[in-house]
Design an enzyme around this catalytic site. Structure first.
Site, short mmCIF file in Angstrom:
data_model
loop_
_atom_site.label_atom_id
_atom_site.label_comp_id
_atom_site.label_asym_id
_atom_site.label_seq_id
_atom_site.Cartn_x
_atom_site.Cartn_y
_atom_site.Cartn_z
N LYS A 124 0.83 -1.22 0.00
CA LYS A 124 0.00 0.00 0.00
C LYS A 124 0.86 1.26 0.00
O LYS A 124 0.47 2.27 -0.56
CB LYS A 124 -0.96 -0.01 1.19
N LYS A 155 -3.84 -11.31 -7.04
CA LYS A 155 -5.11 -11.43 -6.32
C LYS A 155 -6.20 -10.55 -6.93
O LYS A 155 -5.90 -9.44 -7.37
CB LYS A 155 -4.84 -10.99 -4.87
N LYS A 181 -10.17 -5.18 -4.87
CA LYS A 181 -11.10 -4.05 -4.99
C LYS A 181 -10.50 -2.88 -5.75
O LYS A 181 -11.19 -2.13 -6.41
CB LYS A 181 -11.40 -3.49 -3.59
#
Ligand code: TYM
Length: 330
Positions: free
Chosen positions: A113, A195, A198
């Site tokens: 992140k 993966k 979102k």
């Protein structure tokens, strides 16, 4: 009786990965009468990435309705918003003083992140796993059902709990992570080596649980596979096909072996259509219930309030136990 605790962030959309890897299992665990289940919207975690307030508010409503629509029953389980129970923040502060900066620096999600949001590497982003540890430890949790990507955070939760127990005695229950046999890591439909997330910017890579049947089918038809023609379950060498088989197995409630049998004689195109149809069927009742609930704001408000009250009762006790051990005047 086992206490089950898990949470999801109300950010962006609920993906098929969230559904299969996590919330659908929460429903299954709820139906075991021996479990005491507590599920949260991790809305405090969400602002570690900058949110637009109006959209964030909408997402919170939407995700709360999604949780109930999946079948989490506020009469059987506690379903609440993290920000409604102040004890989460207070315990997170206390746990911070027993967590090392080096440990947080090594967290995979923090590194990912930070790279993605280089202009906003805030303290919350780094402290995220400690707040998550507070969530889990407040409820004397036995099991935390999550997808594969959250296992590292559960490991650190265990480390923090053990560290504190070693100093002060039996304060926290040390939880275990629980990941499903199939579906713990649903992959992107466009890059099956990463993966399904979102935050993926390619809409074809991600199925939203609220996508219409047409859109779902289109996305599966476009799913990236390989240049071979054999349908086999081999996540290392055939990531795309294995991902589709995993999704199909869960959507049909079957094992991988049974699913492979069902697909004998299929070409890749047939498999994609079968997955699309099964996912559409799996999501249909859930989408209908969501459309009903999202209009019922008063009901959602009442459920969230009741959930928070029940959660607070448990959280207060745990926090008190720890503060007492630390020597605070209560
Ligand atoms: P979040 O909101 O990113 O994801 C919610 C759950 O969905 C799982 N998941 C997946 N499973 C399989 N395949 C995928 N592609 C996939 N993508 C997501 C996640 O593993 C997760 O279980 N930090 C957490 C929220 C949280 C929490 C907690 C979880 C806050 N406090 C306490 C457990 C206990 C998160 O961001 O999940």
């Amino acid at each position: 009786m086992k206490t089950i605790y898990s949470a999801i962030q109300p950010s962006g959309i609920m993906t098929l990965g969230n559904y299969i890897g996590a919330v659908n299992n929460w429903r299954t665990m709820q139906s075991d009468g021996d479990n005491k289940c507590i599920f949260a919207l991790a809305d405090l975690h969400t602002i570690t990435v900058r949110q637009q307030p109006e959209q964030f508010n909408k997402n919170c409503w939407s995700f709360y309705a999604l949780l109930l629509a999946v079948g989490l029953d506020p009469k059987k389980s506690i379903v609440y918003l993290q920000s409604h129970v102040k004890e989460h923040c207070e315990l997170a502060w206390l746990l911070n003083c027993y967590t090392y900066v080096g440990e947080m620096n090594r967290m995979t999600q923090f590194k990912d992140k930070s790279a993605k949001h280089a202009d906003n590497i805030n303290m919350g982003l780094m402290d995220y796993p400690v707040l998550m540890a507070a969530d889990i430890l407040l409820y004397d949790t036995d099991l935390v059902p999550v997808g594969y990507d959250q296992l590292q955070h559960i490991e650190i939760t265990r480390d923090i709990a053990l560290r504190i127990n070693n100093i002060y005695g039996d304060i926290f229950k040390v939880p275990d992570g629980f990941i499903p046999k199939v579906g713990a890591k649903i992959m992107s439909l466009q890059d099956p080596t990463s993966k399904m997330s979102k935050s993926d910017t390619n809409p074809n890579a991600v199925i939203s649980c609220l996508d219409t049947p047409d859109v779902i089918m289109k996305k599966f038809k476009r799913a990236v596979t390989d240049s071979d023609t054999t349908i086999a379950y081999d996540p290392q060498n055939k990531a795309g096909i294995s991902n589709l088989l995993g999704i199909l197995a869960v959507a049909q409630g079957k094992t991988i072996e049974e699913t492979l049998k069902d697909c004998e004689g299929f070409r890749y195109g047939d498999l994609k259509v079968r997955v699309g149809e099964s996912v559409i069927e799996m999501l249909r009742p859930f989408q209908e219930e969501y459309n009903r609930l999202i209009e019922a704001k008063d009901y959602l408000t009442a459920c969230a309030k009741e959930g928070a009250e029940k959660a607070r009762e448990i959280a207060e006790n745990t926090l008190k136990r720890f503060k007492e051990a630390l020597g605070y005047i209560l």
